[in-house]
Design a protein around this motif. Structure first.
Motif, short mmCIF file in Angstrom:
data_model
loop_
_atom_site.label_atom_id
_atom_site.label_comp_id
_atom_site.label_asym_id
_atom_site.label_seq_id
_atom_site.Cartn_x
_atom_site.Cartn_y
_atom_site.Cartn_z
N ASN A 8 36.42 41.00 32.00
CA ASN A 8 35.37 41.13 33.02
C ASN A 8 35.80 41.92 34.27
OD1 ASN A 8 37.10 39.29 34.01
ND2 ASN A 8 35.65 37.58 34.07
N THR A 9 36.83 42.74 34.11
CA THR A 9 37.23 43.55 35.26
C THR A 9 36.18 44.61 35.55
OG1 THR A 9 39.52 43.27 34.56
CG2 THR A 9 39.10 45.01 36.17
N LYS A 10 35.86 44.75 36.85
CA LYS A 10 34.96 45.83 37.26
C LYS A 10 35.81 47.01 37.73
CE LYS A 10 32.48 43.35 40.11
NZ LYS A 10 31.63 43.06 41.27
N TYR A 11 35.39 48.19 37.38
CA TYR A 11 36.15 49.38 37.77
C TYR A 11 35.31 50.26 38.68
CZ TYR A 11 39.05 47.97 33.83
OH TYR A 11 39.85 47.26 32.97
N GLN A 56 40.18 48.11 40.75
CA GLN A 56 39.94 47.14 39.68
C GLN A 56 39.64 45.80 40.33
OE1 GLN A 56 43.06 47.72 36.37
NE2 GLN A 56 44.02 48.62 38.17
N GLN A 62 38.71 41.89 39.96
CA GLN A 62 38.80 40.80 39.00
C GLN A 62 38.49 39.47 39.67
OE1 GLN A 62 42.74 41.48 37.44
NE2 GLN A 62 41.99 41.42 35.33
N LYS A 63 37.97 38.52 38.87
CA LYS A 63 37.68 37.20 39.39
C LYS A 63 38.64 36.22 38.73
CE LYS A 63 33.14 36.25 40.47
NZ LYS A 63 31.76 35.98 40.10
N ASN A 64 39.29 35.37 39.51
CA ASN A 64 40.17 34.37 38.90
C ASN A 64 39.38 33.09 38.60
OD1 ASN A 64 39.96 32.97 41.29
ND2 ASN A 64 42.01 33.46 42.01
N GLU A 74 37.60 36.70 44.09
CA GLU A 74 37.76 38.09 43.62
C GLU A 74 38.98 38.75 44.26
OE1 GLU A 74 33.98 40.15 44.23
OE2 GLU A 74 33.74 40.08 42.05
N LYS A 131 41.11 42.57 44.43
CA LYS A 131 40.94 44.00 44.16
C LYS A 131 42.30 44.68 44.10
CE LYS A 131 38.87 47.11 47.11
NZ LYS A 131 37.65 47.66 47.75
N LYS A 132 42.54 45.38 43.01
CA LYS A 132 43.73 46.21 42.88
C LYS A 132 43.29 47.65 43.13
CE LYS A 132 46.28 44.63 39.14
NZ LYS A 132 46.95 44.86 37.84
N GLU A 137 47.27 44.98 45.93
CA GLU A 137 46.38 43.95 45.39
C GLU A 137 46.05 42.95 46.49
OE1 GLU A 137 47.77 41.91 41.88
OE2 GLU A 137 45.70 41.43 41.33
#
Ligand code: ADP
Ligand code: MG
Length: 366
Positions: free
Chosen positions: A143-146, A235, A237-239, A244, A246-247, A362
């Motif tokens: 489910n990573t958003k780019y 990138q 991501q939600k843990n 959320e 962001k990288k 990150e």
């Protein structure tokens, strides 16, 4: 931490028409990572040897098949070979959240743009890297958003012009310093979101069409400007806790103006002024590289003169900072370019000594 050295590659191109017309002699030899250059005036002396991370032989051993240069020997380095070493490294770093920079150095006509952007069907590192970036995004599961953005500028006469617009202000865009981070940035530079490789390709074409093309005697079509493409790659991501993070990775791809001195191009008047300014940015880059090399070798109290030119301000984090950096130095194979090629090899040799300290970017999103 000790830091990681700048990776340096050199690449030698085929003879061009001008060199063929003058029956130029081959003065470059490569063996493994080593590159040798023979001074044509002292043919009995041992050639000078340089060692780099990669020495790419693209002088001969290939065939033009319908406009595609294909290898016919093991030794010949194709665009894909160069990408596999340099571009893939950029991609891997980007996915890990590192900033990275790739820049091409060399005299006009030595093959900088061929390696970086490419011509026709022979796509260079930049388009292949962008293509592979989106392919990797498409392959990704989970489910990573780019988010990817693209910007493109040129530095010409120490002025910054946005290549994604036709109306730049007189005198160029302002370069400012972020008071918190200390980094320089270009104010009001257009940064567009891109969702596919085709979009990037279109933007690159748009930017290339907006470039300043001033002819010199040496190469009528070559730009006398530095071109900088910047791609940001986020990138998100939600843990498990729903937080959320962001990288972020910022990728700088820099096609430098020709490194030759203004006098060797026969430039006069306005052209000479351009040459002088181009040399201002490039010599500032040389000074920054030297200072960083000194620092890496343990010298104390070295002032790195980033502020001396627009180019070095913008490359500040790429050089000696938070970035993984790769340099490709383009070489002419011909005896008639001995002096320039030797100075390119020396420049590349100094760049090798720089150590950067890249960290993963990150952060939680609040
Ligand atoms: P620069 O950007 O350094 O001024 P270019 O990349 O435009 O130089 O290269 C000059 C010419 O040499 C171009 O016609 C290009 O196609 C050709 N060339 C450069 N490098 C190679 C290579 N590795 N293989 C084949 N042709 C090359
Ligand atoms: Mg070029």
């Amino acid at each position: 931490s000790k830091g990681e050295s700048v990776k340096v590659a050199v690449r030698v191109r085929p003879f061009n028409q001008r060199e063929k017309d003058r029956s130029a002699k081959l003065i470059i030899r490569m063996e493994g990572p080593s590159t040798y250059i023979q001074n044509p005036e002292t043919p009995n002396e041992e050639p000078k040897m340089f060692a780099f991370d990669y020495s790419y032989w693209s002088h001969d051993g290939y065939e033009d098949v319908d406009g595609v240069l294909e290898a016919r020997t093991q030794k010949y380095a194709t665009q894909r070979n160069v990408f596999d070493n340099l571009g893939q490294g950029v991609l891997d770093n980007a996915f890990e959240g590192y900033n990275c920079s790739l820049f091409a150095y060399g005299q006009t006509g030595s093959g900088k743009s061929f390696s970086m952007v490419g011509y026709g069907k022979n796509r260079g590192i930049v388009p292949i890297t962008c293509d592979e970036l989106f392919q990797a995004i498409q392959r990704a599961t989970g489910n990573t958003k780019y988010e990817v953005t693209f910007s493109m500028l040129e530095i010409y006469n120490e002025q910054v012009r946005d290549l994604l617009t036709k109306d730049n202000p007189r005198g160029g865009l302002q370069v400012r310093q972020n008071p918190k981070l200390g980094l320089f940035y270009v104010e009001k530079l257009k940064k567009v979101a891109v969702g596919s490789y085709n979009e990037i390709e279109r933007r690159m074409e748009e930017g290339t069409a907006n470039r300043t093309v001033a002819s010199t005697q040496m190469n009528a079509t070559s730009s006398r400007a530095h071109t900088v493409v910047t791609i940001t790659f986020d990138q998100i991501q939600k843990n498990e806790a729903g937080q959320e993070t962001k990288k972020s990775s910022s990728i700088n791809l820099v096609d430098l103006a020709g490194s030759e001195r203004a006098d060797s191009t026969g430039a006069t008047g306005d052209r000479l002024k351009e040459g002088a300014n181009i040399n201002k940015s490039l010599s500032a880059l040389g000074n920054v590289i030297s200072a960083l090399a000194d620092l890496s070798m343990g010298k104390k109290k070295v002032l790195v003169p980033y502020r001396d030119s627009v180019l070095t301000k913008l490359l500040m984090s790429a050089l000696g900072g938070n970035s993984k950096t790769i340099m490709i130095a383009a070489l002419s194979p011909a005896d008639i370019n001995y002096d320039e090629t030797l100075s390119t090899l020396r420049y590349a040799d100094r760049a090798k000594k720089i150590k950067n300290k890249a960290v993963v970017n990150e952060n939680p999103i609040d």
